[in-house]
Scaffold this motif. Structure first.
Motif, mmCIF file in Angstrom:
data_model
loop_
_atom_site.group_PDB
_atom_site.id
_atom_site.type_symbol
_atom_site.label_atom_id
_atom_site.label_comp_id
_atom_site.label_asym_id
_atom_site.label_seq_id
_atom_site.Cartn_x
_atom_site.Cartn_y
_atom_site.Cartn_z
ATOM 1 N N GLU A 136 -14.257 28.471 15.986
ATOM 2 C CA GLU A 136 -14.993 29.722 16.222
ATOM 3 C C GLU A 136 -15.601 29.733 17.625
ATOM 4 O O GLU A 136 -15.607 30.771 18.300
ATOM 5 N N LEU A 137 -16.094 28.587 18.077
ATOM 6 C CA LEU A 137 -16.646 28.500 19.436
ATOM 7 C C LEU A 137 -15.571 28.778 20.479
ATOM 8 O O LEU A 137 -15.814 29.472 21.479
ATOM 9 N N GLU B 90 -14.067 24.055 11.718
ATOM 10 C CA GLU B 90 -14.150 25.516 11.685
ATOM 11 C C GLU B 90 -15.141 26.036 12.722
ATOM 12 O O GLU B 90 -14.886 27.056 13.384
ATOM 13 N N LYS B 91 -16.278 25.348 12.873
ATOM 14 C CA LYS B 91 -17.271 25.758 13.876
ATOM 15 C C LYS B 91 -16.684 25.645 15.285
ATOM 16 O O LYS B 91 -16.900 26.523 16.129
ATOM 17 N N VAL C 293 -15.939 21.500 8.065
ATOM 18 C CA VAL C 293 -16.965 22.455 8.528
ATOM 19 C C VAL C 293 -17.096 22.385 10.047
ATOM 20 O O VAL C 293 -17.152 23.415 10.731
ATOM 21 N N ASN C 294 -17.131 21.184 10.591
ATOM 22 C CA ASN C 294 -17.243 21.036 12.047
ATOM 23 C C ASN C 294 -16.006 21.587 12.763
ATOM 24 O O ASN C 294 -16.112 22.187 13.836
ATOM 25 N N ALA D 174 -17.342 23.664 22.085
ATOM 26 C CA ALA D 174 -16.349 23.290 21.080
ATOM 27 C C ALA D 174 -15.875 21.857 21.294
ATOM 28 O O ALA D 174 -15.748 21.080 20.341
#
Length: 775
Positions: free
Chosen positions: A640-641, A636-637, A633-634, A650
């Protein structure tokens, strides 16, 4: 979308459930394709056709001037922000929607010519100017086009002068090198190398075996698809065009960027005159597609999209084959002909008995392996296409001459005898393609176009059936690599691969744009070894039980390849292992002592235990999965950043996640490799080359562990490292890694791939201009 849309699947499922038990039993007992098709045809009702008409409304392919105008407006918005690639794509969509010879069509062509001019596609710009004028571009605006035409001719003349200068002896100026922009491949040759023969056994069917030693990297075969269908809606992301586009919410799919015949990527597509969906790279491809299949597909466009890619591909194969080849393929093959057929080892796709269609026709359809409900769905789908085609116009020319056949009351006079076999052929190919279709995949760049650490992913752009490639059986650890080429020039005459090639069919003798697949040996193949490639489930990506389950469900065989057989042997006769050997394969660490974790048993729910007897700490499956999920999850975040231009945020998230992952993941774990790769991109975006290179090198450890030290995946990751060193001016490290990249990419992709040409340009520049670069 391979299968029909969900609405159609549900409709046919309800139809199956509503059948009387006697009819179900009768249908299930049928053993021949012809009988199955005719049974489904008898069960067809008008409400089936009406339902397809209803669901097809969502896939309209009609020309629409209002939609064309909206696309042109979106293109204008992108043009104003200087996003010329997105503008050209919007204008292309408008061109496809615009009715023939309309003012809207001329305006879209004119606007696209402006976008192409700014992208320095001068010849394509000139072509669009001519099309705009031809379609009635307003006379009071013609001076704009003429001015643009003059500028294009000026640029083209300068470019031609530059080409003449380039032919003079080269200087040491690295800026003059354009090797990386030259075509990726030269003329390709279709055929199978002489070191390979076709064998046939009851267990394996027809397959390829090495007759002589084949060195790693040697070409085993190059094949063209008998037919292929582009997959709509597969998103392609490049820079600002795609998911993170800021000036538009419209996503551009494969169908918006590639020729629907040869799959060439282009910004200046030529539309079909009859529908808004099909488009081509040139009028040549447009005309060839029209003659081969699209003249009959055009009126069925929305129905075919609702029916799915497999149904459309099956129809294309049948239309291309024609009745003559279909009847010839149905005839029993004598022992003498069978021996002759198998002995065409140099090029089975060019067998003199029936041409390449014979190879397609003889693929296994597994009629009796499919469930009755699935068999019924395929049969009803084929029958529906048959009926829709019969109502759309006269029969296809290639199917218009036939002997006596069944005569159903109520059929159109032109269709009453000949076309029932077309429907049967479509059904046979639908069933065959479920087990024999080949995905055509290409590497697609992702992320920002100006990033010094490029990322890419494989995307599936089309589904095809290849006559020669279909001879290769599956292995979860194959001895071959596949590379697809789209839009290349194929020149089969004079082939060194096949002495009999020039005797092939006329369609294979002339130069033509098209799709090819090249199969190379990924390792040394000794005489007697079978040539194998992977159908999807690979030992480096999937556990043995999962691979075997998927292969059994889709292909109806229990895999006994080297990887699966070794796993079975290890289960039945556990080998003596060094402590932690299995844990290193898992890439998981004990959170207590940092020793490697291993599975407690074959039970998937049993969890893990530390391999060190002095520790023996246990971790539950849920605990490990929760930790891994938090890391994913981290990650993917963070990605995206970065893709929204926030590399600082990021990087902070990635540093935190790396601390968490270090507790549970070894450097060899795939997720650790993904984290290192993302961290390298973040550092590079902020100009920290040393840290970027360090993390990218860490990612190669995980990739080498997962895919192998001789894998193409490692070659591509090292290519990114070479790009990073080159772009940051690190001459020594760049020159050190380039030879490793060259060897791996040449092994898997061949000496003409564009990455190798880019490497050569980088190497020449570094060696010739090294004083300009940091050591």
């Amino acid at each position: 979308m391979d299968l029909p849309c969900f609405q159609w699947q549900d409709h046919v499922a309800q139809k199956w459930r509503a059948l009387e038990p006697k009819l179900k039993e009768q249908f299930t007992s049928l053993l021949e394709i012809d009988d199955v098709f005719r049974c489904a045809l008898r069960l067809m009702r008008q409400d089936d056709l009406d339902f397809l008409q209803q669901v097809s409304a969502a896939y309209s392919v009609q020309k629409d001037a209002e939609l064309a105008a909206k696309c042109r407006e979106r293109g204008n918005s992108s043009f104003k922000t200087k996003n010329y690639t997105a503008a050209a794509l919007h204008y292309s969509k408008g061109i496809c929607f615009a009715p023939s010879s309309s003012e809207q069509l001329s305006l879209c062509y004119a606007n696209r010519s402006a976008a192409l001019y700014h992208l320095q596609h001068y010849q394509e710009c000139l072509d669009d100017i001519d099309r705009a004028v031809k379609n009635g571009y307003p006379s009071h605006l013609l001076h704009k086009l003429e001015d643009r035409r003059t500028l294009c001719f000026t640029h083209l003349s300068v470019h031609e002068k530059g080409r003449e200068d380039d032919q003079k002896p080269a200087s040491n100026d690295c800026k003059g090198s354009d090797t990386a922009n030259s075509p990726s491949v030269g003329p390709l040759t279709v055929g199978i190398c002489p070191q390979v023969v076709v064998d046939s056994t009851v267990e394996k069917g027809r397959h390829l075996v090495a007759a002589n030693r084949i060195a790693a990297g040697e070409v085993i075969l190059t094949d063209r698809p008998y037919s292929c269908v582009l997959i709509p809606g597969m998103e392609e992301v490049k820079g600002k065009v795609g998911r993170y586009s800021r000036d538009s919410e419209v996503l551009f799919g494969v169908e918006d960027r590639r020729c629907h015949r040869c799959l060439t990527e282009t910004l200046s597509l030529v539309p079909c005159d009859g529908c808004s969906y099909s488009r081509y790279c040139s009028t040549g491809c447009q005309q060839e597609a029209w003659e081969e299949h699209h003249r009959w597909e055009c009126a069925l466009g929305a129905h075919l999209m609702a029916m799915g890619v497999m149904s459309q591909l099956a129809l294309r194969v049948a239309l291309k084959a024609g009745l003559k080849n279909f009847l010839l393929a149905r005839e029993p093959i004598s022992d003498e002909q069978k021996e002759c057929f198998n002995n065409h080892s140099s090029d089975p796709s060019m067998s003199s008995y029936g041409g390449s269609y014979l190879n397609v026709y003889n693929l296994l359809h597994h009629l009796n392996h499919h469930s009755p409900a699935l068999r019924f769905m395929c049969a009803v789908t084929a029958a529906t296409l048959y009926l829709k085609l019969s109502k759309a116009g006269p029969p296809p020319v290639s199917w218009s001459h036939t002997p006596q056949g069944p005569n159903k009351e109520g059929e159109d006079a032109d269709w009453n005898a000949e076309l029932w076999m077309l429907g049967s052929a479509v059904l046979q190919h639908i069933l065959q393609l479920r087990c024999n279709a080949q995905a055509i995949v290409v590497l697609q760049d992702t992320g920002a176009t100006n990033s010094l650490v490029q990322s890419n992913r494989e995307i599936r752009i089309a589904t095809a059936v290849f006559p020669a490639l279909s001879l290769l059986n599956h292995s979860c650890c194959p001895n071959t690599s596949l590379v697809f080429n789209t839009g290349g020039i194929i020149e089969p005459s004079g082939s060194a691969l096949s002495a009999d090639f020039s005797e092939g069919e006329a369609e294979w003798r002339h130069k033509a744009q098209g799709v090819t697949v090249t199969v190379r040996a990924a390792k040394l193949i000794t005489p007697g070894q079978e040539i194998l490639h992977c159908y999807g489930p690979h030992s480096s990506r999937m556990a043995t039980q999962e691979r075997r389950r998927l292969l059994q469900e889709q292909y109806y065989f229990l895999c006994q390849c080297e990887a699966c057989s070794q796993h079975q042997q290890d289960v039945e006769e556990p080998r003596q292992q060094q402590p932690g050997a299995e844990g290193r394969d898992l890439g998981l660490l004990c959170i207590k002592c940092k020793g490697s974790l291993k599975k407690r048993s074959e039970d998937r729910e049993a969890g893990f235990v530390c391999s060190l007897s002095s520790c023996s700490h246990c971790m539950s499956l849920s605990d490990v999965n929760n930790r891994l999920q938090e890391i994913r999850v981290n990650l993917e975040k963070a990605v995206e950043l970065m893709e929204t231009d926030r590399p600082g945020e990021a990087l902070r998230l990635l540093k935190k996640t790396l601390c968490q992952s270090g507790v549970i993941l070894a450097e060899t774990h795939p997720l650790q490799g993904e984290l290192a790769d993302a961290t390298a991109r973040a550092y590079a975006s902020m100009g920290d080359w040393n840290n970027a290179a360090s993390h990218l090198e860490r990612s190669t450890v995980a990739i080498a562990s997962q895919f192998g030290k001789e894998s193409v995946e490692l070659g591509r990751q090292l290519f990114k490292l070479a790009q990073l060193h080159f772009n940051s001016g690190s001459r020594g490290p760049a020159l050190s890694v380039i030879p490793k990249v060259r060897r791996l990419l040449c092994l898997h992709c061949g000496p003409h791939c564009h990455e190798l040409q880019e490497l050569k340009a980088m190497e020449d520049c570094l060696q010739g201009c090294w004083p300009l670069w940091r050591a």
